[in-house]
Scaffold this active site. Structure first.
Site, short mmCIF file in Angstrom:
data_model
loop_
_atom_site.label_atom_id
_atom_site.label_comp_id
_atom_site.label_asym_id
_atom_site.label_seq_id
_atom_site.Cartn_x
_atom_site.Cartn_y
_atom_site.Cartn_z
N HIS A 112 13.79 12.28 34.33
CA HIS A 112 14.08 13.23 33.54
C HIS A 112 13.78 12.39 32.13
O HIS A 112 13.49 11.10 32.03
CB HIS A 112 15.25 13.68 33.35
CG HIS A 112 16.36 12.67 33.10
ND1 HIS A 112 16.93 12.16 31.89
CD2 HIS A 112 17.39 11.84 34.10
CE1 HIS A 112 17.89 11.10 32.12
NE2 HIS A 112 18.12 11.03 33.28
N CYS A 138 19.44 7.68 37.41
CA CYS A 138 18.21 8.47 37.53
C CYS A 138 17.09 7.62 37.03
O CYS A 138 17.30 6.49 36.88
CB CYS A 138 18.40 9.67 36.44
SG CYS A 138 19.30 10.91 37.13
#
Length: 161
Positions: free
Chosen positions: A120, A136
């Site tokens: 992301h 992440c």
């Protein structure tokens, strides 16, 4: 161009996209501050073979803010970041990963998808090339938009230490 494979190196803090075995794009990333690991709650980036489970955010403005994979209607700015200093900013697009190795990164307490592991975007104030995320794979928003345009659902993602 559509990528058929992505390789993420935790040691190099780099993402490389491949078509027919040839590297066609390379981006700096920021993976977990806590290093490599698959356990739920560890704050680590999971290793091994994954695939893209979902592509989220197509058509939204650069810097769109997501909470729970849903756009909030906000667009990231330095002022917004200052107003909410504790947020883990998930911006622009989400490529949601699903582990492919049962017992290692899929199922039980090691399931990457249930851990909500994504590729992301992040705030412009966040450095790349240094592990700082909560698990992440963070990217610059402009880099993520380029990558997102080339990545189909089902694309293989290999994450190595």
């Amino acid at each position: 161009m559509q990528l058929d494979h992505i390789h993420i190196s935790l040691s190099d803090q780099q993402l490389v996209g491949f078509v027919d075995g040839q590297p066609v794009c390379r981006y700096p990333v920021s993976t977990a501050l806590n290093g490599a690991g698959e356990a739920e709650g560890s704050g680590c980036t999971p290793r091994g073979r994954h695939r893209i489970r979902a592509r989220i955010g197509e058509g939204l403005p650069l810097g769109s803010v997501f909470i729970g994979r849903r756009p909030t209607g906000e667009v990231w700015s330095a002022e917004l970041a200052e107003a909410f200093p504790q947020r883990d900013w998930i911006l622009s697009r989400i490529l949601w990963l699903c582990g492919e190795q049962t017992g290692f990164n899929r199922g039980g307490s090691v399931d990457s998808q249930r851990r909500y592991i994504y590729i992301h975007g992040t705030g412009d104030d966040q450095p790349m090339g240094r592990p700082l995320s909560h698990g992440c794979i963070r990217m610059r928003n402009t880099d993520l938009l380029e990558l997102f345009a080339c990545v189909p659902v089902g694309c293989i993602v290999q994450i190595d230490a």
